[in-house]
Design a protein around this motif. Structure first.
Motif, PDB file in Angstrom:
ATOM      1  N   ALA A 108       0.863  -1.180   0.000  1.00 17.35           N
ATOM      2  CA  ALA A 108       0.000   0.000   0.000  1.00 17.35           C
ATOM      3  C   ALA A 108       0.899   1.230   0.000  1.00 17.35           C
ATOM      4  N   GLY A 109       0.286   2.409   0.103  1.00 19.30           N
ATOM      5  CA  GLY A 109       1.072   3.631   0.140  1.00 19.30           C
ATOM      6  C   GLY A 109       0.362   4.768  -0.548  1.00 19.30           C
ATOM      7  N   ALA A 110       1.140   5.687  -1.125  1.00 18.12           N
ATOM      8  CA  ALA A 110       0.566   6.862  -1.770  1.00 18.12           C
ATOM      9  C   ALA A 110       1.608   7.521  -2.654  1.00 18.12           C
ATOM     10  N   ILE A 111       1.140   8.235  -3.659  1.00 22.17           N
ATOM     11  CA  ILE A 111       1.948   9.126  -4.485  1.00 22.17           C
ATOM     12  C   ILE A 111       1.320  10.505  -4.357  1.00 22.17           C
ATOM     13  N   VAL A 112       2.083  11.470  -3.878  1.00 24.68           N
ATOM     14  CA  VAL A 112       1.566  12.827  -3.697  1.00 24.68           C
ATOM     15  C   VAL A 112       2.335  13.766  -4.618  1.00 24.68           C
ATOM     16  N   GLU A 113       1.627  14.312  -5.587  1.00 17.44           N
ATOM     17  CA  GLU A 113       2.228  15.276  -6.501  1.00 17.44           C
ATOM     18  C   GLU A 113       2.133  16.678  -5.888  1.00 17.44           C
ATOM     19  N   ARG A 114       2.766  17.638  -6.519  1.00 18.77           N
ATOM     20  CA  ARG A 114       2.602  19.011  -6.052  1.00 18.77           C
ATOM     21  C   ARG A 114       1.273  19.549  -6.540  1.00 18.77           C
ATOM     22  N   THR A 115       0.705  20.480  -5.814  1.00 23.34           N
ATOM     23  CA  THR A 115      -0.589  21.049  -6.174  1.00 23.34           C
ATOM     24  C   THR A 115      -0.537  21.625  -7.582  1.00 23.34           C
ATOM     25  N   GLY A 116      -1.506  21.234  -8.396  1.00 22.65           N
ATOM     26  CA  GLY A 116      -1.581  21.731  -9.765  1.00 22.65           C
ATOM     27  C   GLY A 116      -1.085  20.749 -10.797  1.00 22.65           C
ATOM     28  N   ASP A 117      -0.358  19.701 -10.379  1.00 24.02           N
ATOM     29  CA  ASP A 117       0.117  18.723 -11.361  1.00 24.02           C
ATOM     30  C   ASP A 117      -1.045  17.926 -11.947  1.00 24.02           C
ATOM     31  N   SER A 118      -2.090  17.712 -11.163  1.00 26.12           N
ATOM     32  CA  SER A 118      -3.341  17.142 -11.662  1.00 26.12           C
ATOM     33  C   SER A 118      -4.471  17.774 -10.859  1.00 26.12           C
ATOM     34  N   LEU A 142      -6.798   9.755  -7.610  1.00 26.14           N
ATOM     35  CA  LEU A 142      -7.221   8.525  -8.271  1.00 26.14           C
ATOM     36  C   LEU A 142      -6.711   7.332  -7.476  1.00 26.14           C
ATOM     37  N   GLU A 143      -7.575   6.317  -7.360  1.00 23.00           N
ATOM     38  CA  GLU A 143      -7.297   5.151  -6.527  1.00 23.00           C
ATOM     39  C   GLU A 143      -6.397   4.136  -7.220  1.00 23.00           C
ATOM     40  N   THR A 144      -5.337   4.581  -7.885  1.00 25.29           N
ATOM     41  CA  THR A 144      -4.423   3.667  -8.550  1.00 25.29           C
ATOM     42  C   THR A 144      -4.008   2.559  -7.571  1.00 25.29           C
ATOM     43  N   GLN A 145      -3.949   1.329  -8.084  1.00 20.58           N
ATOM     44  CA  GLN A 145      -3.837   0.158  -7.211  1.00 20.58           C
ATOM     45  C   GLN A 145      -2.564   0.201  -6.358  1.00 20.58           C
ATOM     46  N   ASN A 146      -2.718  -0.156  -5.102  1.00 18.67           N
ATOM     47  CA  ASN A 146      -1.666  -0.185  -4.087  1.00 18.67           C
ATOM     48  C   ASN A 146      -1.328   1.198  -3.534  1.00 18.67           C
ATOM     49  N   ARG A 147      -1.194   2.197  -4.407  1.00 17.07           N
ATOM     50  CA  ARG A 147      -0.852   3.529  -3.903  1.00 17.07           C
ATOM     51  C   ARG A 147      -1.574   4.603  -4.714  1.00 17.07           C
ATOM     52  N   PRO A 148      -2.624   5.185  -4.126  1.00 17.27           N
ATOM     53  CA  PRO A 148      -3.375   6.232  -4.822  1.00 17.27           C
ATOM     54  C   PRO A 148      -2.505   7.446  -5.134  1.00 17.27           C
ATOM     55  N   VAL A 149      -2.892   8.147  -6.182  1.00 16.37           N
ATOM     56  CA  VAL A 149      -2.238   9.395  -6.564  1.00 16.37           C
ATOM     57  C   VAL A 149      -3.072  10.555  -6.042  1.00 16.37           C
ATOM     58  N   LEU A 188     -10.079  12.263   2.348  1.00 15.15           N
ATOM     59  CA  LEU A 188      -9.690  11.819   1.003  1.00 15.15           C
ATOM     60  C   LEU A 188      -8.828  10.567   1.086  1.00 15.15           C
ATOM     61  N   LEU A 189      -7.941  10.506   2.057  1.00 15.82           N
ATOM     62  CA  LEU A 189      -7.131   9.303   2.235  1.00 15.82           C
ATOM     63  C   LEU A 189      -8.007   8.094   2.517  1.00 15.82           C
ATOM     64  N   VAL A 190      -8.982   8.250   3.417  1.00 16.41           N
ATOM     65  CA  VAL A 190      -9.904   7.150   3.736  1.00 16.41           C
ATOM     66  C   VAL A 190     -10.646   6.714   2.482  1.00 16.41           C
ATOM     67  N   HIS A 191     -11.107   7.669   1.694  1.00 16.38           N
ATOM     68  CA  HIS A 191     -11.861   7.374   0.468  1.00 16.38           C
ATOM     69  C   HIS A 191     -11.014   6.561  -0.505  1.00 16.38           C
ATOM     70  N   GLU A 192      -9.802   7.032  -0.782  1.00 21.06           N
ATOM     71  CA  GLU A 192      -8.975   6.364  -1.792  1.00 21.06           C
ATOM     72  C   GLU A 192      -8.465   5.011  -1.309  1.00 21.06           C
ATOM     73  N   LEU A 193      -8.193   4.880  -0.020  1.00 18.61           N
ATOM     74  CA  LEU A 193      -7.780   3.566   0.483  1.00 18.61           C
ATOM     75  C   LEU A 193      -8.952   2.594   0.493  1.00 18.61           C
ATOM     76  N   PHE A 245     -19.452   2.952  -2.045  1.00 18.68           N
ATOM     77  CA  PHE A 245     -18.825   2.339  -0.880  1.00 18.68           C
ATOM     78  C   PHE A 245     -17.671   3.199  -0.350  1.00 18.68           C
ATOM     79  N   ALA A 246     -16.881   3.812  -1.239  1.00 16.14           N
ATOM     80  CA  ALA A 246     -15.773   4.651  -0.772  1.00 16.14           C
ATOM     81  C   ALA A 246     -16.298   5.886  -0.048  1.00 16.14           C
ATOM     82  N   THR A 247     -17.395   6.450  -0.531  1.00 15.75           N
ATOM     83  CA  THR A 247     -18.010   7.587   0.164  1.00 15.75           C
ATOM     84  C   THR A 247     -18.587   7.145   1.497  1.00 15.75           C
TER      85      THR A 247
END
Length: 465
Positions: free
Chosen positions: A286-296, A300-307, A316-321, A344-346
């Motif tokens: 599991a994990g996460a990818i955090v971009e800088r604000t404005g990059d997207s 998105l709940e990309t598998q294993n580590r949301p972006v 938002l973390l709870v939702h994506e996990l 279900f995520a909501t």
């Protein structure tokens, strides 16, 4: 009786046989269909085969805005194939082989048709497992969704990030890009050594040579292609293991690091809490990818580590996990079933708020009920692709889940039902009909009225109870 045909007749028959073989390329069967007739994306995906494994080797040069890739696709034929399709937007195909032999390639829009050639032993008969290798290169496209959002290959301040929901993965690799065809993945990304390349699953190795570093990632559990990601940039990375043995890998843009630290530190707690509600965590990492604000502009709940498009908050973390269970492990059969992901995520957000922020689920439900935006259309039947990410899919989808809970009037039984659902369809696909049938079978109730009013109804049911 002389059973041998005259010499001229024999020669004619031989020529006819050779002509027929030449016209078919030596492959019997019919072409696989271009598209799986998804309700909102009828041309998405391809029929005639089932992908089991993607091996992707990508060489990314952000400064030149270039990608060079080799996709090795292992699949099983589900019919006798004379040709088959792959989804690919843009990019130049340099060569393709099927079962080790050159294949003819035809491009038409976002469809690539491969016509294998070969003798009898190379025919793609139903049930045969075969390998396709496509070499390609170019400047990957940023696609625009029906609702105006950007997906596909997004350039960032220091690299790029690939986001695939619902059709964007075709911008960076050829494949069968419908959520119903899940596969395991090995993804190797080579980038300038000052950059880091992050993907799904577990980091197998990294190797630097000649000023460039190759990162090899492996996803051993089945994954829908829209959940595949690649993020290239100057990330601060951290690796650890939760008390439950889940490997964590986070990659954070330095500009987002300080504001993300506290929330990302809650990942182990959120995973443990979620497992208590939804069943065992379905993946090894599991994990996460955090971009800088404005990059997207969206998470998105990309598998294993949301972006995340900048530092996330806890909700938002709870939702994506939660999506790792709902959407990633239990994946929609078609895009019409997206409310099963988002509802279900909501609802997970509502449950977290009740357990940690003293906000009863009933209060979250009532707020959603009063929100006119949630009643624009039924969550199980969005009017078109533009509406797939609109409020009814999320808020009213969560209301459907809560109405099931109220109908059961037994919280332990309700959460057992949810855990049973994620177990029954673990690493598979499920539809709305699958869900309604499952609930009625498990509860022994006829819930036609609930589905008609809350899942398919055109108007807001009177009252809240």
């Amino acid at each position: 009786m002389n059973l041998r045909p005259p010499a001229r007749t024999a020669s004619f028959l031989l020529a006819l046989a050779l002509l027929s073989a030449g016209c078919s390329g030596g492959v019997e069967g019919t072409p696989g269909a271009a598209g799986l007739r998804d309700p909102y994306f009828p041309g998405l995906g391809n029929d005639g085969y089932d992908v089991t494994h993607y091996g992707l080797k990508l060489d990314v040069d952000p400064a030149a805005d270039r990608l060079r890739g080799t996709a090795t696709i292992t699949a099983r034929a589900t019919q006798d194939l004379s040709a088959f399709h792959l989804d690919l937007a843009g990019l130049d195909v340099e060569s393709a082989t099927v079962a080790g032999r050159p294949a003819a390639v035809n491009r038409a829009g976002k469809e690539m048709t491969l016509r294998p050639a070969g003798a009898v032993e190379h025919r793609l008969h139903k049930g045969r497992t075969f390998t396709t290798v496509v070499r390609y290169s170019g400047s990957p496209e940023t696609l625009t969704d029906a609702d105006g959002e950007k997906e596909g290959w997004l350039r960032t301040a220091d690299g790029a990030v690939a986001l695939g929901e619902p059709t964007g993965s075709m911008a960076w690799f050829p494949g069968n890009h419908h959520p119903s065809d899940k596969a395991v993945y090995d993804i190797e990304i080579t980038v300038p050594e000052a950059l880091t390349a992050v993907s799904n699953g577990e980091l197998v190795s990294r190797r630097t040579e000649g000023g460039r570093t190759a990162f090899r990632w492996r996803t051993a559990e089945p994954m829908a292609s829209y959940l595949a990601t690649v993020a290239v940039g100057r990330f601060a990375t951290e690796e650890s293991v939760t008390p439950d043995g889940i490997r964590l890998f986070t990659a954070v843009d330095p500009e987002s690091a300080a504001a993300s630290e506290d929330v990302l530190g809650r990942i182990p707690a959120v995973l443990k809490w979620s497992a208590g509600k939804f069943g065992p965590y379905p993946f090894a990492s599991a994990g996460a990818i955090v971009e800088r604000t404005g990059d997207s502009t969206y998470a998105l709940e990309t598998q294993n580590r949301p972006v995340f498009p900048g530092p996330p908050d806890t909700a938002l973390l709870v939702h994506e996990l939660a999506h790792q269970w709902f959407g990633n492990s239990v994946t929609p059969a078609t895009w019409r079933d997206m409310w099963l992901n988002e509802g279900f995520a909501t609802y997970a957000e509502w449950l977290w708020a009740a357990d940690h922020e003293d906000v009863p689920v009933e209060e979250s439900f009532e707020e959603a009920y009063r929100n006119d935006a949630n009643w624009a259309f039924p969550p199980a039947d969005p009017p078109n692709a533009v509406d797939l990410s609109d409020p009814p899919v999320y808020g009213r989808g969560a209301m459907v889940v809560h109405r099931v809970r109220l109908a059961m009037d037994d919280d332990p039984a309700f959460f057992a039902l949810v855990r049973g659902w994620t177990k029954a369809h673990r690493h598979g696909n499920a539809s709305t009909d699958d869900f309604t049938a499952y609930v009625e079978e498990e509860t022994g109730q006829d819930l036609t009225g609930l589905w008609d009013a809350w899942l398919y109804g055109e108007s807001r049911p009177p009252g809240e109870g």
